[in-house]
Design a protein around this motif. Structure first.
Motif, PDB file in Angstrom:
ATOM      1  N   TYR A 170      38.719   1.742  56.184  1.00 32.04           N
ATOM      2  CA  TYR A 170      39.261   3.016  56.648  1.00 32.04           C
ATOM      3  C   TYR A 170      39.983   2.851  57.978  1.00 32.04           C
ATOM      4  O   TYR A 170      40.929   3.579  58.271  1.00 32.04           O
ATOM      5  N   ILE A 171      39.502   1.928  58.816  1.00 32.38           N
ATOM      6  CA  ILE A 171      40.127   1.640  60.099  1.00 32.38           C
ATOM      7  C   ILE A 171      40.336   0.143  60.196  1.00 32.38           C
ATOM      8  O   ILE A 171      39.772  -0.638  59.426  1.00 32.38           O
ATOM      9  N   THR A 172      41.124  -0.272  61.166  1.00 34.26           N
ATOM     10  CA  THR A 172      41.369  -1.696  61.365  1.00 34.26           C
ATOM     11  C   THR A 172      40.166  -2.356  62.027  1.00 34.26           C
ATOM     12  O   THR A 172      39.301  -1.683  62.601  1.00 34.26           O
ATOM     13  N   LEU A 173      40.115  -3.683  61.939  1.00 35.68           N
ATOM     14  CA  LEU A 173      39.007  -4.411  62.551  1.00 35.68           C
ATOM     15  C   LEU A 173      39.021  -4.266  64.070  1.00 35.68           C
ATOM     16  O   LEU A 173      37.961  -4.162  64.706  1.00 35.68           O
ATOM     17  N   ALA A 174      40.215  -4.239  64.656  1.00 37.56           N
ATOM     18  CA  ALA A 174      40.306  -4.059  66.110  1.00 37.56           C
ATOM     19  C   ALA A 174      39.776  -2.692  66.524  1.00 37.56           C
ATOM     20  O   ALA A 174      39.070  -2.564  67.536  1.00 37.56           O
ATOM     21  N   ALA A 175      40.098  -1.645  65.768  1.00 37.50           N
ATOM     22  CA  ALA A 175      39.587  -0.309  66.074  1.00 37.50           C
ATOM     23  C   ALA A 175      38.067  -0.264  65.923  1.00 37.50           C
ATOM     24  O   ALA A 175      37.372   0.402  66.699  1.00 37.50           O
ATOM     25  N   PHE A 176      37.536  -0.971  64.925  1.00 34.97           N
ATOM     26  CA  PHE A 176      36.079  -1.018  64.738  1.00 34.97           C
ATOM     27  C   PHE A 176      35.402  -1.652  65.948  1.00 34.97           C
ATOM     28  O   PHE A 176      34.412  -1.129  66.469  1.00 34.97           O
ATOM     29  N   HIS A 177      35.920  -2.800  66.386  1.00 31.75           N
ATOM     30  CA  HIS A 177      35.311  -3.463  67.549  1.00 31.75           C
ATOM     31  C   HIS A 177      35.459  -2.607  68.812  1.00 31.75           C
ATOM     32  O   HIS A 177      34.552  -2.583  69.656  1.00 31.75           O
ATOM     33  N   ALA A 178      36.585  -1.892  68.959  1.00 25.16           N
ATOM     34  CA  ALA A 178      36.750  -1.008  70.118  1.00 25.16           C
ATOM     35  C   ALA A 178      35.734   0.126  70.082  1.00 25.16           C
ATOM     36  O   ALA A 178      35.153   0.492  71.117  1.00 25.16           O
ATOM     37  N   ASN A 179      35.481   0.680  68.889  1.00 18.28           N
ATOM     38  CA  ASN A 179      34.477   1.736  68.776  1.00 18.28           C
ATOM     39  C   ASN A 179      33.074   1.214  69.096  1.00 18.28           C
ATOM     40  O   ASN A 179      32.283   1.886  69.771  1.00 18.28           O
ATOM     41  N   GLN A 180      32.767   0.015  68.623  1.00 15.04           N
ATOM     42  CA  GLN A 180      31.454  -0.561  68.909  1.00 15.04           C
ATOM     43  C   GLN A 180      31.279  -0.818  70.404  1.00 15.04           C
ATOM     44  O   GLN A 180      30.192  -0.593  70.960  1.00 15.04           O
ATOM     45  N   ALA A 181      32.336  -1.294  71.055  1.00 14.77           N
ATOM     46  CA  ALA A 181      32.247  -1.536  72.502  1.00 14.77           C
ATOM     47  C   ALA A 181      32.046  -0.239  73.269  1.00 14.77           C
ATOM     48  O   ALA A 181      31.244  -0.168  74.212  1.00 14.77           O
ATOM     49  N   ARG A 182      32.737   0.833  72.850  1.00  8.96           N
ATOM     50  CA  ARG A 182      32.576   2.115  73.533  1.00  8.96           C
ATOM     51  C   ARG A 182      31.181   2.681  73.309  1.00  8.96           C
ATOM     52  O   ARG A 182      30.558   3.218  74.233  1.00  8.96           O
ATOM     53  N   LEU A 183      30.661   2.564  72.098  1.00  5.80           N
ATOM     54  CA  LEU A 183      29.302   3.036  71.827  1.00  5.80           C
ATOM     55  C   LEU A 183      28.280   2.256  72.636  1.00  5.80           C
ATOM     56  O   LEU A 183      27.297   2.818  73.137  1.00  5.80           O
ATOM     57  N   SER A 184      28.500   0.951  72.776  1.00  4.29           N
ATOM     58  CA  SER A 184      27.571   0.139  73.557  1.00  4.29           C
ATOM     59  C   SER A 184      27.596   0.515  75.022  1.00  4.29           C
ATOM     60  O   SER A 184      26.561   0.528  75.698  1.00  4.29           O
ATOM     61  N   GLU A 185      28.777   0.841  75.549  1.00  3.34           N
ATOM     62  CA  GLU A 185      28.874   1.228  76.954  1.00  3.34           C
ATOM     63  C   GLU A 185      28.221   2.572  77.216  1.00  3.34           C
ATOM     64  O   GLU A 185      27.582   2.778  78.252  1.00  3.34           O
ATOM     65  N   CYS A 186      28.384   3.503  76.287  1.00  2.00           N
ATOM     66  CA  CYS A 186      27.919   4.869  76.509  1.00  2.00           C
ATOM     67  C   CYS A 186      26.471   5.090  76.099  1.00  2.00           C
ATOM     68  O   CYS A 186      25.905   6.132  76.420  1.00  2.00           O
ATOM     69  N   ALA A 187      25.867   4.153  75.387  1.00  2.00           N
ATOM     70  CA  ALA A 187      24.514   4.369  74.871  1.00  2.00           C
ATOM     71  C   ALA A 187      23.488   3.922  75.890  1.00  2.00           C
ATOM     72  O   ALA A 187      23.526   2.799  76.390  1.00  2.00           O
ATOM     73  N   ALA A 188      22.553   4.812  76.213  1.00  2.00           N
ATOM     74  CA  ALA A 188      21.482   4.464  77.145  1.00  2.00           C
ATOM     75  C   ALA A 188      20.496   3.490  76.527  1.00  2.00           C
ATOM     76  O   ALA A 188      19.745   2.822  77.226  1.00  2.00           O
ATOM     77  N   ALA A 189      20.478   3.378  75.185  1.00  2.00           N
ATOM     78  CA  ALA A 189      19.528   2.490  74.528  1.00  2.00           C
ATOM     79  C   ALA A 189      19.829   1.024  74.790  1.00  2.00           C
ATOM     80  O   ALA A 189      18.981   0.167  74.606  1.00  2.00           O
ATOM     81  N   HIS A 190      21.039   0.697  75.202  1.00  2.00           N
ATOM     82  CA  HIS A 190      21.415  -0.682  75.467  1.00  2.00           C
ATOM     83  C   HIS A 190      21.135  -1.083  76.911  1.00  2.00           C
ATOM     84  O   HIS A 190      21.524  -2.160  77.330  1.00  2.00           O
TER      85      HIS A 190
END
Length: 384
Positions: free
Chosen positions: A39-59
């Motif tokens: 549905y999305i490109t691999l680069a967009a997927f990795h960018a979303n994962q990086a943003r989720l990792s930055e914003c998540a307090a669980a990490h």
């Protein structure tokens, strides 16, 4: 690791087989890029994962940048304490005009160990200073310099691409003679054949490594800017200040614009100043210093010039007359209100000024009763 609801047959304790679900503990699912259209490109997927990792307090307890929210605090999530290096949180309070004002607080030690707040800094002045810095930084000269640097980087990237392509060509050139030598050797001569085969494999491996390096660099390289993109970047110089300062722009969007330019802002508060160190995405560092806010009682204190004016007017005017004169001059008290006789009397009392009566006596003047007593006459109506 994922579980897709599959099952497998395993032997039971009584010799019979039993069905168990295949979970992440039993099987690891390999990630194969580009195996199916996504549905999305691999680069967009990795960018979303990086943003989720930055914003998540669980990490981790220290989030690199929390998601922008609705409050007016411009530096929410990207402000760092200059004393302990931890991220600062935001509190809001209402001003007299019902506007929300932010306060940046470093309270990680308080939350974890019950200690005091490391720093508590009013945020309205900091947000205004950093906002002005962003607008001043995004100038036509800065944009032109950035485009010049981009053009130079594109030129160097093109040269590096040519060097990598030449390395691939050299590796291919060395692999082809090795292949011909191996194919031309007598199969009965096993020792020579094994040596030539090893040379051919090494040449093929070098060619594959060079080709992989070339493909990886080509996939990660950014494309050159088109003329339309350059014109749009130049237009940002006029669009950005107008949108950023527009009162109808949502706070969340203003924060997103700031994060496109800012990495973080480190603040340190002393008794007299607040020092802000701003790091921009391009690597530039800026330092801004602003005075600390005065206490409420000091903000409401009558200015020294007003006290001096009252002292001068007391020579010839009463408290009510002084209040009227000051109001006609457009002067207000420490709270911004107009003067009246009680305010003037309080200023005289608090600053221990000589009263109007004392000044008249020092000038040798007497009251009506004192004059009458000195002359031995009555203060009543002579006609009575």
């Amino acid at each position: 690791m994922f579980s897709f609801g599959r099952h497998r047959q395993t032997p039971g304790p009584n010799g019979k087989t039993r069905t168990q679900p295949v979970t992440a503990r039993h099987e690891q699912i390999a990630f194969i890029p580009a195996a199916h259209p996504g549905y999305i490109t691999l680069a967009a997927f990795h960018a979303n994962q990086a943003r989720l990792s930055e914003c998540a307090a669980a990490h981790g307890t220290d989030r690199k940048a929390g998601p922008p929210r609705e409050g007016p605090a411009l530096l929410q999530g990207i402000i760092v304490c200059g004393r302990c290096g931890r991220r600062m949180t935001v509190r809001y309070h209402l001003a007299h005009d019902a506007a929300e004002l932010p306060t940046y607080v470093c309270q990680q030690d308080k939350i974890q160990n019950g200690g005091p707040d490391c720093q508590t800094i009013p945020g309205a002045g900091i947000d205004t200073t950093i906002g002005a810095l962003l607008i001043d930084t995004l100038t036509p000269l800065a944009i032109e310099a950035a485009l010049t640097v981009t053009a130079e980087l594109e030129h160097r990237a093109h040269q590096a691409d040519q060097l990598r392509a030449a390395a691939v060509q050299r590796a291919r050139y060395h692999a082809e003679p090795a292949r011909r030598r191996y194919l031309a050797v007598d199969p009965a001569n096993r020792l020579v054949a094994d040596t030539l085969e090893a040379d051919w494999n090494n040449a093929l491996r070098a060619h594959r490594d060079a080709q992989d390096a070339y493909d990886q660099a080509a996939n990660t390289a950014t494309g050159a800017l088109t003329d339309a993109q350059k014109a749009r970047i130049h237009q940002l110089v006029t669009d950005f200040p107008a949108i950023f300062n527009d009162p109808h722009t949502p706070h969340r969007e203003r924060k997103r614009m700031a994060r496109l330019l800012l990495t973080d802002v480190t603040v340190t508060k002393t008794a007299d100043t607040i020092t802000c160190h701003a790091r921009l995405r391009g690597g530039q560092n800026y330092t801004r210093t602003l005075p600390t806010l005065k206490p409420a009682w000091l903000l409401r204190k009558t200015p020294p010039l007003v006290v001096a004016a009252v002292d001068d007017l007391l020579d010839h005017h009463t408290h009510a007359e002084i209040a009227e004169i000051l109001n006609n001059r457009g002067v207000t008290n420490g709270e911004g209100h107009p003067f009246h006789r009680l305010i003037v009397a309080r200023i005289v009392r608090n600053h221990q000024l000589r009263s109007y009566e004392q000044r008249l006596r020092e000038a040798g003047l007497l009251t009506l009763t004192e004059i009458a007593a000195a002359l031995g006459v009555s203060t009543g109506d002579p006609g009575g």
